[in-house]
Design an enzyme around this catalytic site. Sequence first.
Site, PDB file in Angstrom:
ATOM      1  N   SER A 124       0.886  -1.203  -0.015  1.00  0.00           N
ATOM      2  CA  SER A 124      -0.012   0.226  -0.068  1.00  0.00           C
ATOM      3  C   SER A 124       1.066   1.346   0.091  1.00  0.00           C
ATOM      4  O   SER A 124       1.941   1.383   0.454  1.00  0.00           O
ATOM      5  CB  SER A 124      -0.857   0.040   1.230  1.00  0.00           C
ATOM      6  OG  SER A 124      -1.602   1.273   1.226  1.00  0.00           O
ATOM      7  N   TYR A 137      -3.727  -1.298   9.550  1.00  0.00           N
ATOM      8  CA  TYR A 137      -3.424  -1.527   8.082  1.00  0.00           C
ATOM      9  C   TYR A 137      -2.157  -1.190   7.762  1.00  0.00           C
ATOM     10  O   TYR A 137      -1.197  -1.915   7.001  1.00  0.00           O
ATOM     11  CB  TYR A 137      -4.327  -0.890   7.153  1.00  0.00           C
ATOM     12  CG  TYR A 137      -4.472  -0.962   5.932  1.00  0.00           C
ATOM     13  CD1 TYR A 137      -4.941  -2.230   5.556  1.00  0.00           C
ATOM     14  CD2 TYR A 137      -4.025  -0.388   4.862  1.00  0.00           C
ATOM     15  CE1 TYR A 137      -5.033  -2.416   3.916  1.00  0.00           C
ATOM     16  CE2 TYR A 137      -4.000  -0.022   3.652  1.00  0.00           C
ATOM     17  CZ  TYR A 137      -4.581  -1.279   3.053  1.00  0.00           C
ATOM     18  OH  TYR A 137      -4.555  -1.500   1.620  1.00  0.00           O
TER      19      TYR A 137
END
Length: 233
Positions: A124, A137
């Site tokens: 990410s 996350y």
Amino acid sequence: MKTAVVTGGGSGIGLAVAQRLRADGLDVATIDLRPSDAELSFTADVTDRSQVDAALSAIRSQLGPVSVLVNAAGLDGFKRFANISFEDWLRVVDVNLHGVFHMTQAALPDMVEAGWGRIVNISSSSTHSGAPYMSHYVAAKSAVNGLTKSLALEYGPSGITVNAVPPGFIDTPMLRSAEQRGVLGDIDETIARTPVRRIGKPEDIAAACAFLVSEEAGYITGQILGVNGGRNT
């Protein structure tokens, strides 16, 4: 013909990667938590090693040894850090990090035996910049980047490359779900801050993966290839 396995292949980035690799001539099997009627689609939870092993066994029986693995399965989360329960934390880390561990460890023996392999981990762009309310996350995806670098060093001598692609702002079902929940902010403002002035497409990530798993990318390993329209450099 080489066999590729793509996790999270039922939708979004994983689906686009599977379609691109199939178009490039690979035999592609997908693994996803949700059942799919697509050909060579296997239902499994990547956090459950017994399910992973069963899916890979079925894939090997139909397509042969695994040469290419793209770990695209993911789970987001939006909570202020103080409000994240340890159960929340574990679930997000389990899918985004431990799922990569299970899939990679289970598929690696095929690649080692063949003396050739390609692994691409979808991380990410938040690992570059951080993201408020997504600490679990971001922590998990950052660990994926570190794991990528370590595996590249360990398995390079075996003919296996390991790279990561951290997507930027990509138009996926997961992103649209976050938008509907009101946790994403204004999409038009984000596009306006993106140098190329558009939202990313799953196909943008698929193109990067297609290159990294190719024969031509054999001298590229341990790299974090951001595909983010210039938002993170």
